[in-house]
Design a protein around this motif. Structure first.
Motif, PDB file in Angstrom:
ATOM      1  N   CYS A  43      -6.977  30.578 -10.091  1.00  0.00           N
ATOM      2  CA  CYS A  43      -5.948  29.598  -9.949  1.00  0.00           C
ATOM      3  C   CYS A  43      -5.793  29.297  -8.585  1.00  0.00           C
ATOM      4  O   CYS A  43      -5.299  28.240  -8.016  1.00  0.00           O
ATOM      5  CB  CYS A  43      -4.879  29.721 -10.789  1.00  0.00           C
ATOM      6  SG  CYS A  43      -5.035  29.651 -12.701  1.00  0.00           S
ATOM      7  N   LEU A  44      -5.619  30.203  -7.821  1.00  0.00           N
ATOM      8  CA  LEU A  44      -5.292  30.302  -6.387  1.00  0.00           C
ATOM      9  C   LEU A  44      -6.434  29.823  -5.566  1.00  0.00           C
ATOM     10  O   LEU A  44      -6.211  28.908  -4.811  1.00  0.00           O
ATOM     11  CB  LEU A  44      -4.809  31.861  -5.705  1.00  0.00           C
ATOM     12  CG  LEU A  44      -4.514  31.848  -4.488  1.00  0.00           C
ATOM     13  CD1 LEU A  44      -3.064  30.890  -4.169  1.00  0.00           C
ATOM     14  CD2 LEU A  44      -4.438  33.308  -3.862  1.00  0.00           C
ATOM     15  N   LEU A  46      -8.357  27.626  -6.950  1.00  0.00           N
ATOM     16  CA  LEU A  46      -8.603  26.078  -7.355  1.00  0.00           C
ATOM     17  C   LEU A  46      -7.619  25.416  -6.554  1.00  0.00           C
ATOM     18  O   LEU A  46      -8.040  24.284  -6.011  1.00  0.00           O
ATOM     19  CB  LEU A  46      -8.400  26.191  -8.879  1.00  0.00           C
ATOM     20  CG  LEU A  46      -8.629  24.748  -9.622  1.00  0.00           C
ATOM     21  CD1 LEU A  46      -9.738  24.341  -9.202  1.00  0.00           C
ATOM     22  CD2 LEU A  46      -8.049  24.733 -10.932  1.00  0.00           C
ATOM     23  N   LEU A  47      -6.334  26.067  -6.488  1.00  0.00           N
ATOM     24  CA  LEU A  47      -5.084  25.429  -5.784  1.00  0.00           C
ATOM     25  C   LEU A  47      -5.754  25.159  -4.399  1.00  0.00           C
ATOM     26  O   LEU A  47      -5.463  24.017  -3.944  1.00  0.00           O
ATOM     27  CB  LEU A  47      -3.965  26.102  -5.836  1.00  0.00           C
ATOM     28  CG  LEU A  47      -2.799  25.681  -5.168  1.00  0.00           C
ATOM     29  CD1 LEU A  47      -2.316  24.254  -5.728  1.00  0.00           C
ATOM     30  CD2 LEU A  47      -1.684  26.625  -5.206  1.00  0.00           C
ATOM     31  N   SER A  50      -8.207  22.308  -4.043  1.00  0.00           N
ATOM     32  CA  SER A  50      -7.409  21.100  -4.104  1.00  0.00           C
ATOM     33  C   SER A  50      -6.807  20.622  -3.011  1.00  0.00           C
ATOM     34  O   SER A  50      -6.717  19.455  -2.512  1.00  0.00           O
ATOM     35  CB  SER A  50      -6.527  21.143  -5.466  1.00  0.00           C
ATOM     36  OG  SER A  50      -7.149  21.549  -6.787  1.00  0.00           O
ATOM     37  N   VAL A  51      -5.777  21.617  -2.453  1.00  0.00           N
ATOM     38  CA  VAL A  51      -5.140  21.227  -1.127  1.00  0.00           C
ATOM     39  C   VAL A  51      -6.169  20.883   0.102  1.00  0.00           C
ATOM     40  O   VAL A  51      -5.976  19.795   0.809  1.00  0.00           O
ATOM     41  CB  VAL A  51      -4.366  22.345  -0.583  1.00  0.00           C
ATOM     42  CG1 VAL A  51      -3.938  22.241   0.779  1.00  0.00           C
ATOM     43  CG2 VAL A  51      -3.141  22.589  -1.651  1.00  0.00           C
TER      44      VAL A  51
END
Length: 137
Positions: A43-44, A46-47, A50-51
């Protein structure tokens, strides 16, 4: 004693199916304990991706916007320079025309040989502009 095996015999290993089940259980429990950590890392990442994608999109939008403005400014300057060039070409062509040069001389107050200049008594000291003058670039 509850064991039915003789005392002098070495203990026999546990059945392989029972050991496999325990090893499988330990492996699964380790995997289940690692799963939240793995999911958090995923998730990190992926985040972070995304950023980064949002930053790149914003940067491209900003660059497109500034490029469009600069392009419009340059097009305006090119149009102004083309009109100046056209005006200079017209002035160059007119400078070769004797009739145009005579008109310019009359606008500046020159007269031909043999002409008489008549000035009214109530005339202003500075005559009004009789010719349209163009400022050359």
């Amino acid at each position: 004693m509850l064991c039915s095996a003789p005392m002098d015999a070495s203990p026999s290993p546990a059945p392989s199916a029972h050991r496999t089940w325990r090893e499988t259980w330990r492996l699964r429990s380790r995997q289940l304990r690692r799963l939240p950590l793995t999911m958090m890392i995923t998730c990190l990442l992926l985040l972070l991706g995304s950023v980064q994608a949002a930053f790149q999109i914003g940067n491209n939008v900003y660059r497109s916007w500034t490029w469009t403005q600069e392009t419009e400014q340059v097009r305006g300057r090119v149009a102004a320079l083309q009109s100046d060039l056209h005006m200079l070409k017209d002035a160059e062509a007119a400078a070769q025309d004797p009739a145009y040069l005579q008109i310019l001389a009359r606008c500046q107050g020159f007269v031909r040989v043999g002409e008489t200049v008549v000035v009214a008594s109530g005339a202003p000291s500075t005559p009004p502009e009789t010719c349209d003058s163009r400022r050359l670039p």
